[in-house]
Scaffold this motif. Structure first.
Motif, mmCIF file in Angstrom:
data_model
loop_
_atom_site.group_PDB
_atom_site.id
_atom_site.type_symbol
_atom_site.label_atom_id
_atom_site.label_comp_id
_atom_site.label_asym_id
_atom_site.label_seq_id
_atom_site.Cartn_x
_atom_site.Cartn_y
_atom_site.Cartn_z
ATOM 1 N N SER A 10 0.799 -0.816 0.316
ATOM 2 C CA SER A 10 0.106 0.084 -0.013
ATOM 3 C C SER A 10 0.703 1.179 0.179
ATOM 4 O O SER A 10 0.513 2.018 -1.356
ATOM 5 N N ALA A 11 2.028 0.838 1.030
ATOM 6 C CA ALA A 11 2.898 2.241 0.667
ATOM 7 C C ALA A 11 3.239 2.544 -0.671
ATOM 8 O O ALA A 11 3.767 3.937 -1.127
ATOM 9 N N GLY A 14 1.101 3.658 -3.051
ATOM 10 C CA GLY A 14 1.061 5.591 -2.568
ATOM 11 C C GLY A 14 2.075 6.355 -3.285
ATOM 12 O O GLY A 14 1.906 7.496 -3.681
ATOM 13 N N PHE A 18 2.194 9.342 -5.985
ATOM 14 C CA PHE A 18 2.277 11.032 -5.839
ATOM 15 C C PHE A 18 3.109 10.662 -6.834
ATOM 16 O O PHE A 18 3.490 12.041 -7.387
#
Length: 56
Positions: A10-11, A14, A18
């Motif tokens: 998930s990180a 993300g 970005f």
């Protein structure tokens, strides 16, 4: 899948999302800096954002 693996996945997603947004904006700013044209900036920015909006 373990919880730690899910958090790492998930990180990383993300961070990637970005980075893609920043790349689109910076690329548009580069066009503005090189050409000095707000119309060229708008065209490049719009052309880079539309596929993300419509899922193309």
């Amino acid at each position: 899948m373990h919880v730690r693996d899910f958090y790492l996945l998930s990180a990383s997603l993300g961070i990637s999302f970005f980075a893609n947004i920043m790349l689109r904006f910076v690329m548009s700013m580069w066009v503005l800096g090189v050409t000095g044209s707000a119309a060229a900036f708008t065209f490049v920015f719009t052309a880079s954002i539309l596929p993300a909006i419509f899922g193309l």
